[in-house]
Design an enzyme around this catalytic site. Structure first.
Site, PDB file in Angstrom:
ATOM      1  N   ASP A 372      55.521  48.006  41.401  1.00  0.00           N
ATOM      2  CA  ASP A 372      56.613  47.245  41.985  1.00  0.00           C
ATOM      3  C   ASP A 372      57.528  48.260  42.662  1.00  0.00           C
ATOM      4  O   ASP A 372      57.643  49.396  42.195  1.00  0.00           O
ATOM      5  CB  ASP A 372      57.349  46.484  40.882  1.00  0.00           C
ATOM      6  CG  ASP A 372      58.448  45.591  41.425  1.00  0.00           C
ATOM      7  OD1 ASP A 372      58.220  44.942  42.447  1.00  0.00           O
ATOM      8  OD2 ASP A 372      59.528  45.562  40.810  1.00  0.00           O
ATOM      9  N   LYS A 373      58.172  47.905  43.750  1.00  0.00           N
ATOM     10  CA  LYS A 373      59.000  48.881  44.469  1.00  0.00           C
ATOM     11  C   LYS A 373      60.400  49.003  43.872  1.00  0.00           C
ATOM     12  O   LYS A 373      60.782  50.062  43.362  1.00  0.00           O
ATOM     13  CB  LYS A 373      59.121  48.530  45.959  1.00  0.00           C
ATOM     14  CG  LYS A 373      59.981  49.543  46.747  1.00  0.00           C
ATOM     15  CD  LYS A 373      60.215  49.110  48.171  1.00  0.00           C
ATOM     16  CE  LYS A 373      61.308  48.076  48.296  1.00  0.00           C
ATOM     17  NZ  LYS A 373      62.675  48.613  48.028  1.00  0.00           N
ATOM     18  N   THR A 374      61.134  47.921  43.921  1.00  0.00           N
ATOM     19  CA  THR A 374      62.556  47.977  43.584  1.00  0.00           C
ATOM     20  C   THR A 374      62.755  48.250  42.100  1.00  0.00           C
ATOM     21  O   THR A 374      62.260  47.518  41.247  1.00  0.00           O
ATOM     22  CB  THR A 374      63.243  46.657  43.969  1.00  0.00           C
ATOM     23  OG1 THR A 374      62.997  46.397  45.350  1.00  0.00           O
ATOM     24  CG2 THR A 374      64.739  46.745  43.733  1.00  0.00           C
ATOM     25  N   GLY A 521      58.617  42.411  47.580  1.00  0.00           N
ATOM     26  CA  GLY A 521      59.124  41.272  48.331  1.00  0.00           C
ATOM     27  C   GLY A 521      59.876  41.675  49.573  1.00  0.00           C
ATOM     28  O   GLY A 521      60.271  40.819  50.379  1.00  0.00           O
ATOM     29  N   ASP A 567      58.630  43.815  36.191  1.00  0.00           N
ATOM     30  CA  ASP A 567      59.819  43.715  35.336  1.00  0.00           C
ATOM     31  C   ASP A 567      59.606  42.802  34.141  1.00  0.00           C
ATOM     32  O   ASP A 567      60.480  42.659  33.301  1.00  0.00           O
ATOM     33  CB  ASP A 567      61.040  43.265  36.148  1.00  0.00           C
ATOM     34  CG  ASP A 567      60.875  41.853  36.715  1.00  0.00           C
ATOM     35  OD1 ASP A 567      59.957  41.134  36.292  1.00  0.00           O
ATOM     36  OD2 ASP A 567      61.685  41.484  37.584  1.00  0.00           O
ATOM     37  N   ASP A 571      57.229  38.809  37.015  1.00  0.00           N
ATOM     38  CA  ASP A 571      55.862  39.297  37.185  1.00  0.00           C
ATOM     39  C   ASP A 571      54.946  38.907  36.028  1.00  0.00           C
ATOM     40  O   ASP A 571      53.853  39.462  35.893  1.00  0.00           O
ATOM     41  CB  ASP A 571      55.875  40.824  37.331  1.00  0.00           C
ATOM     42  CG  ASP A 571      56.627  41.269  38.579  1.00  0.00           C
ATOM     43  OD1 ASP A 571      56.498  40.582  39.605  1.00  0.00           O
ATOM     44  OD2 ASP A 571      57.338  42.281  38.524  1.00  0.00           O
TER      45      ASP A 571
END
Length: 679
Positions: A372-374, A521, A567, A571
Site C-alpha cells: 500500500d502506498k500511503t 487509490g 491497513d 484492505d
C-alpha cells in the site's frame, strides 16, 4: 488440522470468538496453559535433582569419566530413584501416548513413552536378576531433556502475551480526569469511559488509549511497539495506554479503555496464535510418529536377527533395547520448540505479532509483495517541499507564515502540512478573522486587514490568474497558491513524502528475487512518480479497496505467491485473499482480524525483516529436524549391529554421547536465529 485452509478457518473462528480474552472461557484457557507450564517446570527441576545421583552411580558414566563408586545395594538405589523420575517426570509422556494411541496417531509422546518404558522395564529386570546392562541414566536424561523441550515450547507460545500482560499490570492504577468545570480528580482507571478527558504529566504513564487535545511531548512506546526512539506527539495524534509520557504535559481524550484497548487486543491476538501450530511443528510430530514405527520395527528385527545368528537371548535383548532407546533422539524434542521460542521472543521485541505461524514460515515462498502506498511507502502526511513568494517586499518565510495563519483554522491534510512546516521554522503566524471555505477552490480569511485566499490550481484558474513559472516541478507534488486582496503573492508545493526506509526495504526484497508492486487509490501521475523514485516492478493506480482482492486473485492465477500489506480495515478482503496477509498500522489499528501477521509500526523495513525472518525461521526448523532425524539414520543401524562384522557396533555409552552431541548442535543452531533479524 489442515493448515492449507488455515487462513479462512482462523478468520471464521476469530469472528465467532474474537473476544476470547474477555470471558471466562478465555480466562480458563490462559490459566490452564499457565498451570501446564508450571507443571512441566516443576517436573523438570524435581527430575533433574533426582537425576544427579543416578548419573554419579551409573557404571557407564564411571567408566567414561574414570572413577569407581560402588557400594552394596547401589543398583537398588538407582532403581528407586529412576522409578521416581519415570513415574513422576515421565507421566505426561505416558499419558500423552495413551491419548495418541486412542486417536491412532502415534507421535512425539508415543515415541518418548516407548523409549522410556523400554529403558525402565529392561533396566529394572536387570536389577532383579536378568543378565545385561542397566540404562537408568539414559532413561532419566531422556525424560529430563524432553520435559525441558516441552516446557520451552509452552513458554514460547505464552512469551509474547506474558510480556504484554506484565506490562498491563504495570499500568497506573489511577488517572487524572478533567471534570466539566475544569477541575481535576483522581479516579481508578476502571472508571474511565470513552470521551473522558485526562491529564498526563511529564514522566507519567498514559492510562488509556486516546487522542491528544492539548500539548506536545515525546512518548516512549518501546515496550509496546519495539520502536526504540521516543515518538514525537502533538495535538490530534493518538497515544497508547501503557506508553510513557516525556517532558510535556498532555490533555488526552480517551478513546479505548479496558478490553477495547490496544494492549487487550494484542493479548487476544497472541492468545489466538497459541491455539495453533505451524505445519513445521506438525512435521516434527509426524517425524516422531514415523520414528515410533521405525524404532519398533528396528528393535524387533534386531532381536530376531541376533537370535537367528546364534547369539544368546540376553545379548540380543540388550541390542534391541539399545536400538529402541537411541531411536528416540533428544534433539527431535527440542528441534522445533527452541526455534519457536527464539523466533517468538525476537519477533515480539521487533513489533511483529504473528497470528498464523504457517503463513509466517511460508514467507520464504513469496514471489510478489504488494505494498500500500500511503502510510507504508510514504509517510501518510503531506509535507511542504517548496514555497516561494512572488513580487517585491516579501520573503519566502513571510509567505509561509501568512499561509499557516489561515490554514490553522482548516482540518485538511494540506493545512496540517503547512502549519507543521511553520512550526519547524519557528514562525509565529497571526490570527485570522472571518475564516471560510470556498467550495471546490480553497479557503480564505482576513489577516491584518487583507483578504488572504489559498487556492487550488482549479481555483486559481477560475479567478483568471495564470500559474507562475516554476510552480510545478514534480508529478507527485500538490501546489496551492496564496493571494492577498486578489493578487498572487506566492505558491506552496507539498507532497506525501516517501519514507527514508522504503528504498532500503525494497532493495532488500529485490535481492531475494521478489517482485515489488504498489496498489494505491492515488492518481496515475502520483503513483508513477513514487514507483519510478523507488524502482518498483509495477503499480496499480486509482484502485478502490475492493479492487485489490481481484488484483491478488489475478496474480495467484499466474502462479505467484503473494503477500499483501494494508491497513487491515479497508484492505480486509485483500489481506484474506493473499497467501500472506500483513496488516501495517500504528497505535490502536493493529488488531486487524483478517491479517496473518501484524506489524505494530508501518515501517517498510519491518516488512522486509519479517519476510526474511520468516524464511530464516523455517530454515532453522528444517535444519534441526533433519539433524535430529539424521542422527537416527546413522545411529540406529549401528546400534542394531549392521557393521558388527567389521567390528563396528554402537555401544550404549557412545550412543548416549552422540545423542547429547546432537542435542547441543540443535540448541546452538537455534540460537543462531537471533542474528537473522536486523533492528
Amino acid at each position: 488440522m489442515d493448515h492449507s485452509d488455515h487462513k479462512h478457518q482462523q478468520h471464521d473462528s476469530h469472528q465467532k470468538g474474537k473476544h476470547a480474552m474477555k470471558g471466562a472461557q478465555g480466562h480458563d484457557h490462559s490459566m490452564h496453559h499457565m498451570h501446564m507450564i508450571k507443571d512441566f517446570k516443576r517436573r523438570f527441576w524435581v527430575s533433574l535433582v533426582i537425576t544427579l545421583p543416578i548419573v554419579v552411580l551409573s557404571p557407564m558414566i564411571q567408566r567414561l569419566v574414570g572413577y569407581e563408586f560402588r557400594f552394596e545395594g547401589d543398583r537398588y538405589l538407582q532403581f528407586a530413584l529412576s522409578s521416581l523420575v519415570f513415574f513422576y517426570g515421565g507421566w505426561p509422556f505416558l499419558k500423552g501416548m495413551v491419548d495418541e494411541l486412542k486417536d491412532r496417531k502415534p507421535g512425539m509422546m508415543t515415541l518418548i513413552a516407548l523409549a522410556i518404558a523400554v529403558a525402565y522395564s529392561y533396566s529394572s529386570a536387570v536389577v532383579f536378576g536378568l543378565s545385561g546392562k542397566i540404562f537408568f541414566w539414559e532413561l532419566v536424561s531422556l525424560i529430563d531433556i524432553m520435559l525441558l523441550g516441552h516446557w520451552i515450547e509452552m513458554k514460547s507460545v505464552m512469551g509474547a502475551s506474558n510480556a504484554l500482560q506484565e506490562l498491563a499490570k504495570m499500568m497506573p492504577s489511577e488517572a487524572r480526569r478533567i471534570k466539566e468545570n475544569g477541575d481535576a480528580e483522581d479516579v481508578p482507571i476502571a472508571e474511565l469511559k470513552s470521551g473522558d478527558v485526562i491529564l498526563v504529566r511529564p514522566g507519567e504513564k498514559i492510562p488509556a488509549d486516546g487522542q491528544i487535545l492539548e500539548g506536545s511531548s515525546h512518548v516512549n512506546e518501546s515496550m509496546l511497539t519495539g520502536e526504540s526512539k521516543p515518538v514525537a506527539k502533538q495535538k490530534d495524534n493518538e497515544v497508547i495506554g501503557g506508553s510513557v509520557n516525556g517532558s510535556g504535559a498532555l490533555k488526552i481524550k480517551v478513546r479505548h479503555t479496558g478490553e477495547d484497548s490496544y494492549l487487550s487486543k494484542v493479548i487476544g491476538l497472541v492468545t489466538e496464535a497459541q491455539k495453533t501450530k505451524s505445519k513445521t511443528q506438525n512435521l516434527a510430530n509426524k517425524a516422531a510418529g514415523w520414528l515410533f514405527y521405525i524404532a519398533l520395527a528396528a528393535g524387533i528385527i534386531t532381536l530376531v536377527v541376533w537370535l537367528s545368528l546364534g547369539e544368546d537371548f540376553n545379548y540380543a535383548l540388550e541390542r534391541m533395547v539399545t536400538v529402541m532407546i537411541i531411536s528416540c533422539p533428544h534433539a527431535l524434542g527440542l528441534a522445533v520448540p527452541l526455534v519457536v521460542a527464539i523466533s517468538t521472543s525476537v519477533s515480539a521485541r521487533h513489533g511483529l505479532l504473528i497470528r498464523n505461524r504457517t503463513a509466517f514460515e511460508n514467507s520464504r515462498k513469496l514471489t510478489v509483495v504488494i505494498f500500500d502506498k500511503t502510510g507504508t511507502l510514504t509517510k501518510g502526511e503531506f509535507g511542504v517541499t517548496r514555497f516561494k513568494s512572488i513580487g517585491a517586499g516579501m520573503d519566502d518565510q513571510e509567505l509561509l507564515s501568512i499561509a499557516a495563519a489561515v490554514e490553522n483554522s482548516s482540518e485538511h491534510p494540506i493545512a496540517a502540512g503547512i502549519v507543521r512546516k511553520s512550526k519547524e521554522l519557528a514562525l509565529k503566524p497571526g490570527k485570522p478573522e472571518n475564516f471560510q471555505n470556498i467550495t471546490g477552490m480553497g479557503i480564505q480569511a482576513k489577516l491584518n486587514g487583507k483578504e488572504i485566499s489559498i487556492l487550488s490550481p482549479g481555483g486559481l484558474k477560475q479567478k483568471g490568474i495564470a500559474q507562475p513559472e516554476g510552480a510545478f516541478k514534480s508529478e507527485d507534488e500538490t501546489v496551492v497558491f496564496v493571494l492577498s486582496n486578489g493578487k498572487l503573492i506566492g505558491f506552496i508545493a507539498l507532497a506525501d513524502e516517501i519514507r527514508e526506509e522504503s528504498q532500503e526495504a525494497i532493495d532488500t526484497l529485490k535481492k531475494q528475487g521478489i517482485k515489488i508492486l504498489m496498489a494505491t487509490g492515488d492518481n496515475e501521475s502520483v503513483a508513477k512518480a513514487v514507483s519510478n523514485t523507488l524502482g518498483l516492478d509495477g503499480y496499480y493506480a486509482e484502485v478502490m479497496p475492493e479492487d485489490k482482492q481481484q488484483i491478488i486473485k489475478d496474480l495467484q492465477s499466474k502462479g505467484e505467491f503473494v503477500a499483501m500489506t494494508g491497513d487491515g480495515v479497508n484492505d480486509a478482503p485483500a489481506l484474506a485473499q493473499a497467501n500472506v496477509g500483513i496488516a501495517v498500522g500504528s497505535g490502536t489499528d493493529v488488531a486487524a482480524e483478517t491479517a496473518d501477521i501484524i506489524l505494530v509500526n508501518s515501517n517498510p523495513k519491518d516488512i522486509a525483516n519479517l519476510i526474511l525472518f520468516g524464511g530464516a525461521t523455517y530454515k532453522k526448523m528444517m535444519q534441526n529436524i533433519w539433524w535430529a532425524a539424521g542422527y537416527n539414520i546413522v545411529a540406529v543401524p549401528l546400534a542394531a549391529g549392521v557393521l558388527a562384522g567389521a567390528g563396528i557396533i554402537l555401544s550404549p555409552a557412545i550412543g548416549a554421547a552422540l545423542m547429547s552431541l546432537s542435542t547441543v548442535i540443535v540448541a546452538l543452531n537455534a540460537q543462531l536465529l537471533k542474528r537473522q533479524i536486523k533492528p
